[in-house]
Motif scaffolding. Structure first.
Motif, PDB file in Angstrom:
ATOM      1  N   GLY A  11       0.797  -1.215   0.000  1.00 36.84           N
ATOM      2  CA  GLY A  11       0.000   0.000   0.000  1.00 36.84           C
ATOM      3  C   GLY A  11       0.830   1.265   0.000  1.00 36.84           C
ATOM      4  O   GLY A  11       0.629   2.160  -0.816  1.00 36.84           O
ATOM      5  N   TYR A  12       1.807   1.317   0.893  1.00 41.51           N
ATOM      6  CA  TYR A  12       2.624   2.515   0.978  1.00 41.51           C
ATOM      7  C   TYR A  12       3.568   2.609  -0.215  1.00 41.51           C
ATOM      8  O   TYR A  12       3.914   3.698  -0.668  1.00 41.51           O
ATOM      9  N   GLY A  13       3.992   1.451  -0.735  1.00 42.48           N
ATOM     10  CA  GLY A  13       4.875   1.481  -1.882  1.00 42.48           C
ATOM     11  C   GLY A  13       4.201   2.065  -3.100  1.00 42.48           C
ATOM     12  O   GLY A  13       4.835   2.727  -3.923  1.00 42.48           O
ATOM     13  N   LEU A  14       2.893   1.860  -3.227  1.00 38.13           N
ATOM     14  CA  LEU A  14       2.165   2.385  -4.385  1.00 38.13           C
ATOM     15  C   LEU A  14       1.743   3.829  -4.194  1.00 38.13           C
ATOM     16  O   LEU A  14       1.669   4.602  -5.145  1.00 38.13           O
ATOM     17  N   ASN A  15       1.444   4.218  -2.961  1.00 38.27           N
ATOM     18  CA  ASN A  15       0.820   5.528  -2.733  1.00 38.27           C
ATOM     19  C   ASN A  15       1.685   6.521  -1.969  1.00 38.27           C
ATOM     20  O   ASN A  15       1.415   7.721  -2.004  1.00 38.27           O
ATOM     21  N   GLY A  16       2.686   6.057  -1.245  1.00 41.69           N
ATOM     22  CA  GLY A  16       3.438   6.964  -0.390  1.00 41.69           C
ATOM     23  C   GLY A  16       4.362   7.884  -1.160  1.00 41.69           C
ATOM     24  O   GLY A  16       4.960   7.512  -2.159  1.00 41.69           O
ATOM     25  N   GLU A  17       4.464   9.110  -0.699  1.00 43.90           N
ATOM     26  CA  GLU A  17       5.376  10.088  -1.288  1.00 43.90           C
ATOM     27  C   GLU A  17       6.415  10.478  -0.235  1.00 43.90           C
ATOM     28  O   GLU A  17       6.320  11.506   0.406  1.00 43.90           O
ATOM     29  N   TYR A  18       7.387   9.626  -0.055  1.00 42.06           N
ATOM     30  CA  TYR A  18       8.451   9.867   0.906  1.00 42.06           C
ATOM     31  C   TYR A  18       9.643   9.030   0.471  1.00 42.06           C
ATOM     32  O   TYR A  18       9.575   8.312  -0.535  1.00 42.06           O
ATOM     33  N   ASP A  19      10.722   9.089   1.215  1.00 43.95           N
ATOM     34  CA  ASP A  19      11.962   8.449   0.777  1.00 43.95           C
ATOM     35  C   ASP A  19      12.086   6.987   1.213  1.00 43.95           C
ATOM     36  O   ASP A  19      12.400   6.113   0.413  1.00 43.95           O
ATOM     37  N   PHE A  20      11.845   6.725   2.498  1.00 44.87           N
ATOM     38  CA  PHE A  20      12.043   5.372   3.033  1.00 44.87           C
ATOM     39  C   PHE A  20      10.845   4.972   3.894  1.00 44.87           C
ATOM     40  O   PHE A  20      10.139   5.819   4.436  1.00 44.87           O
ATOM     41  N   ILE A  21      10.665   3.659   4.034  1.00 44.17           N
ATOM     42  CA  ILE A  21       9.704   3.122   4.995  1.00 44.17           C
ATOM     43  C   ILE A  21      10.483   2.259   5.987  1.00 44.17           C
ATOM     44  O   ILE A  21      11.335   1.455   5.612  1.00 44.17           O
ATOM     45  N   TRP A  22      10.183   2.466   7.267  1.00 45.25           N
ATOM     46  CA  TRP A  22      10.876   1.757   8.348  1.00 45.25           C
ATOM     47  C   TRP A  22       9.802   1.124   9.224  1.00 45.25           C
ATOM     48  O   TRP A  22       9.124   1.792   9.986  1.00 45.25           O
ATOM     49  N   LEU A  23       9.625  -0.179   9.093  1.00 45.52           N
ATOM     50  CA  LEU A  23       8.605  -0.905   9.837  1.00 45.52           C
ATOM     51  C   LEU A  23       9.214  -1.396  11.148  1.00 45.52           C
ATOM     52  O   LEU A  23       9.908  -2.402  11.182  1.00 45.52           O
ATOM     53  N   CYS A  24       8.995  -0.671  12.234  1.00 51.39           N
ATOM     54  CA  CYS A  24       9.681  -0.944  13.495  1.00 51.39           C
ATOM     55  C   CYS A  24       8.902  -1.911  14.379  1.00 51.39           C
ATOM     56  O   CYS A  24       7.684  -1.791  14.526  1.00 51.39           O
ATOM     57  N   GLY A  25       9.617  -2.853  14.961  1.00 54.32           N
ATOM     58  CA  GLY A  25       9.030  -3.762  15.931  1.00 54.32           C
ATOM     59  C   GLY A  25       8.905  -3.104  17.282  1.00 54.32           C
ATOM     60  O   GLY A  25       9.591  -2.122  17.590  1.00 54.32           O
ATOM     61  N   ASP A  26       8.020  -3.627  18.129  1.00 53.67           N
ATOM     62  CA  ASP A  26       7.784  -3.002  19.432  1.00 53.67           C
ATOM     63  C   ASP A  26       8.844  -3.366  20.463  1.00 53.67           C
ATOM     64  O   ASP A  26       8.837  -2.836  21.567  1.00 53.67           O
ATOM     65  N   GLY A  27       9.759  -4.260  20.129  1.00 54.22           N
ATOM     66  CA  GLY A  27      10.802  -4.636  21.081  1.00 54.22           C
ATOM     67  C   GLY A  27      12.090  -3.856  20.907  1.00 54.22           C
ATOM     68  O   GLY A  27      13.071  -4.101  21.600  1.00 54.22           O
ATOM     69  N   VAL A  28      12.108  -2.903  19.961  1.00 50.79           N
ATOM     70  CA  VAL A  28      13.318  -2.140  19.684  1.00 50.79           C
ATOM     71  C   VAL A  28      13.066  -0.666  19.982  1.00 50.79           C
ATOM     72  O   VAL A  28      12.074  -0.099  19.524  1.00 50.79           O
ATOM     73  N   GLN A  29      13.951  -0.066  20.757  1.00 47.43           N
ATOM     74  CA  GLN A  29      13.843   1.357  21.077  1.00 47.43           C
ATOM     75  C   GLN A  29      15.152   2.046  20.696  1.00 47.43           C
ATOM     76  O   GLN A  29      16.236   1.491  20.904  1.00 47.43           O
ATOM     77  N   TYR A  30      15.035   3.256  20.143  1.00 46.91           N
ATOM     78  CA  TYR A  30      16.223   4.002  19.728  1.00 46.91           C
ATOM     79  C   TYR A  30      16.258   5.358  20.428  1.00 46.91           C
ATOM     80  O   TYR A  30      15.354   6.163  20.253  1.00 46.91           O
ATOM     81  N   PRO A  31      17.310   5.616  21.202  1.00 44.38           N
ATOM     82  CA  PRO A  31      17.487   6.948  21.766  1.00 44.38           C
ATOM     83  C   PRO A  31      17.890   7.921  20.658  1.00 44.38           C
ATOM     84  O   PRO A  31      18.210   7.492  19.542  1.00 44.38           O
ATOM     85  N   PRO A  32      17.901   9.222  20.934  1.00 45.62           N
ATOM     86  CA  PRO A  32      18.273  10.199  19.892  1.00 45.62           C
ATOM     87  C   PRO A  32      19.606   9.890  19.211  1.00 45.62           C
ATOM     88  O   PRO A  32      19.746  10.075  18.002  1.00 45.62           O
ATOM     89  N   LYS A  33      20.578   9.394  19.988  1.00 41.46           N
ATOM     90  CA  LYS A  33      21.882   9.082  19.404  1.00 41.46           C
ATOM     91  C   LYS A  33      21.755   7.989  18.341  1.00 41.46           C
ATOM     92  O   LYS A  33      22.443   8.033  17.312  1.00 41.46           O
ATOM     93  N   GLY A  34      20.881   7.016  18.577  1.00 45.30           N
ATOM     94  CA  GLY A  34      20.686   5.960  17.598  1.00 45.30           C
ATOM     95  C   GLY A  34      20.027   6.467  16.329  1.00 45.30           C
ATOM     96  O   GLY A  34      20.423   6.100  15.217  1.00 45.30           O
ATOM     97  N   ILE A  35      18.998   7.291  16.484  1.00 42.74           N
ATOM     98  CA  ILE A  35      18.314   7.866  15.324  1.00 42.74           C
ATOM     99  C   ILE A  35      19.288   8.692  14.481  1.00 42.74           C
ATOM    100  O   ILE A  35      19.317   8.603  13.252  1.00 42.74           O
ATOM    101  N   GLU A  36      20.102   9.492  15.154  1.00 39.31           N
ATOM    102  CA  GLU A  36      21.068  10.324  14.442  1.00 39.31           C
ATOM    103  C   GLU A  36      22.081   9.473  13.686  1.00 39.31           C
ATOM    104  O   GLU A  36      22.451   9.787  12.545  1.00 39.31           O
TER     105      GLU A  36
END
Length: 311
Positions: A11-36
């Motif tokens: 769905g998002y591949g056909l309709n989304g207008e953005y660069d990347f899709i990141w399907l995150c699991g609920d067991g993974v957390q990223y602090p700001p340093k990780g996101i950066e």
């Protein structure tokens, strides 16, 4: 969950207008340093980026990969985890024959790994593949699976998932992927490589002797635990396992309290995964500790669990 994830890609591949899709699991957390760290190494030339959480003791690294086989060799297991892959919307998710992929990836024989089936096949269709392997450490991420997952159907089907579906998925991949058998093993720090996990699964009723016998022919390919040891764990009554666990916890708390009476403060040697667990245990037990001592030099501003790390 596999069908939903696949439909999100579609769905998002056909309709989304953005660069990347990141399907995150609920067991993974990223602090700001990780996101950066992750987004700082991402660019529009990358078709697929894999986040490798398998070695928390390493420092963050970013490696460009230009063949699907190389990515398969380095990142086959990390790619299984939801949240481990970022997909380029304009290359991986556009102009895809979704009907063909739906029929192949959502086949009952492979359905638990529908998302990785899509990754590994779709990469081969690109004119030129550009991948990125991001090795991420303790400072950039936190792995905290929800305890509620113990009640899910997925948790209670772990053996059929990993001893039936996982080998079937690997075997079905195109012939360009070599050394497939080496990717069946779960590695040294994952689910079927640690006896403590087996004891936990036995206590939860997930591990039974019937499963061990059923998968005896493929046991060595998946698990590093000797077959006899796994069988022995599977026949121990669940009540005995629970009692032993509670007794060990009682003994540990008793010893900690004994040390607490003799010492006003604790210092923890090591600043990795184990030190993090010990720090959380001490905090829950109401025991004060001031800092983590490690063997390597680190910047003075670094902290773990809000406490200073001492070089």
């Amino acid at each position: 969950m596999d069908e939903k994830a696949f439909m999100i890609f579609q769905g998002y591949g056909l309709n989304g207008e953005y660069d990347f899709i990141w399907l995150c699991g609920d067991g993974v957390q990223y602090p700001p340093k990780g996101i950066e760290a992750i987004l700082g190494n991402l660019n529009l030339h990358v078709d697929l980026a894999v986040i490798d959480h398998s070695n928390f003791s390493t420092s963050f690294q970013a490696e460009e990969i230009h063949t699907a086989q190389t990515l398969f060799s380095k990142c086959a297991l990390p790619m299984v985890l939801y949240g481990a892959v970022l997909l380029n919307n304009r290359t991986m998710l556009k102009n895809v024959n979704w009907d063909a992929y739906t029929e192949k990836c959502l086949n009952h024989q492979y359905d638990t790994f529908a998302h990785v089936m899509f990754y590994w096949n779709r990469m081969l269709e690109l004119p030129a593949f550009n991948g990125l392997c991001l090795t991420i450490g303790e400072k950039e991420t936190r792995m905290r699976p929800s305890p509620k997952k113990q009640g899910t159907s997925y948790y209670h089907k772990l053996f059929s998932v990993w001893f039936e579906k996982w080998p079937a998925v690997i075997d079905s991949l195109p012939s360009v992927y070599e050394n497939k058998d080496t990717k069946l093993s779960q590695g040294s720090a994952t689910l079927f490589s640690q006896k403590s996990n087996m004891w936990r699964m036995r206590q939860d009723g997930v591990l039974t002797w019937k499963q061990i016998i059923l998968y005896r022919h493929t046991w060595k390919k998946i698990s590093s635990i000797p077959f006899f040891d796994a069988f022995w764990i599977s026949v121990v009554p669940k009540k005995v396992v629970k009692f032993c666990y509670e007794y060990r916890l009682y003994k540990a708390k008793k010893e900690i309290n004994r040390l607490k009476q003799k010492s006003s403060c604790f210092y923890i040697l090591g600043a990795g995964k184990v030190a993090n667990q010990i720090g959380q245990f001490l905090a829950r037990s109401g025991i004060n500790y001031d800092a983590f001592c490690i063997l390597e030099d680190v910047p003075k501003e670094e902290k773990l669990l809000e406490h200073d790390i001492l070089p």
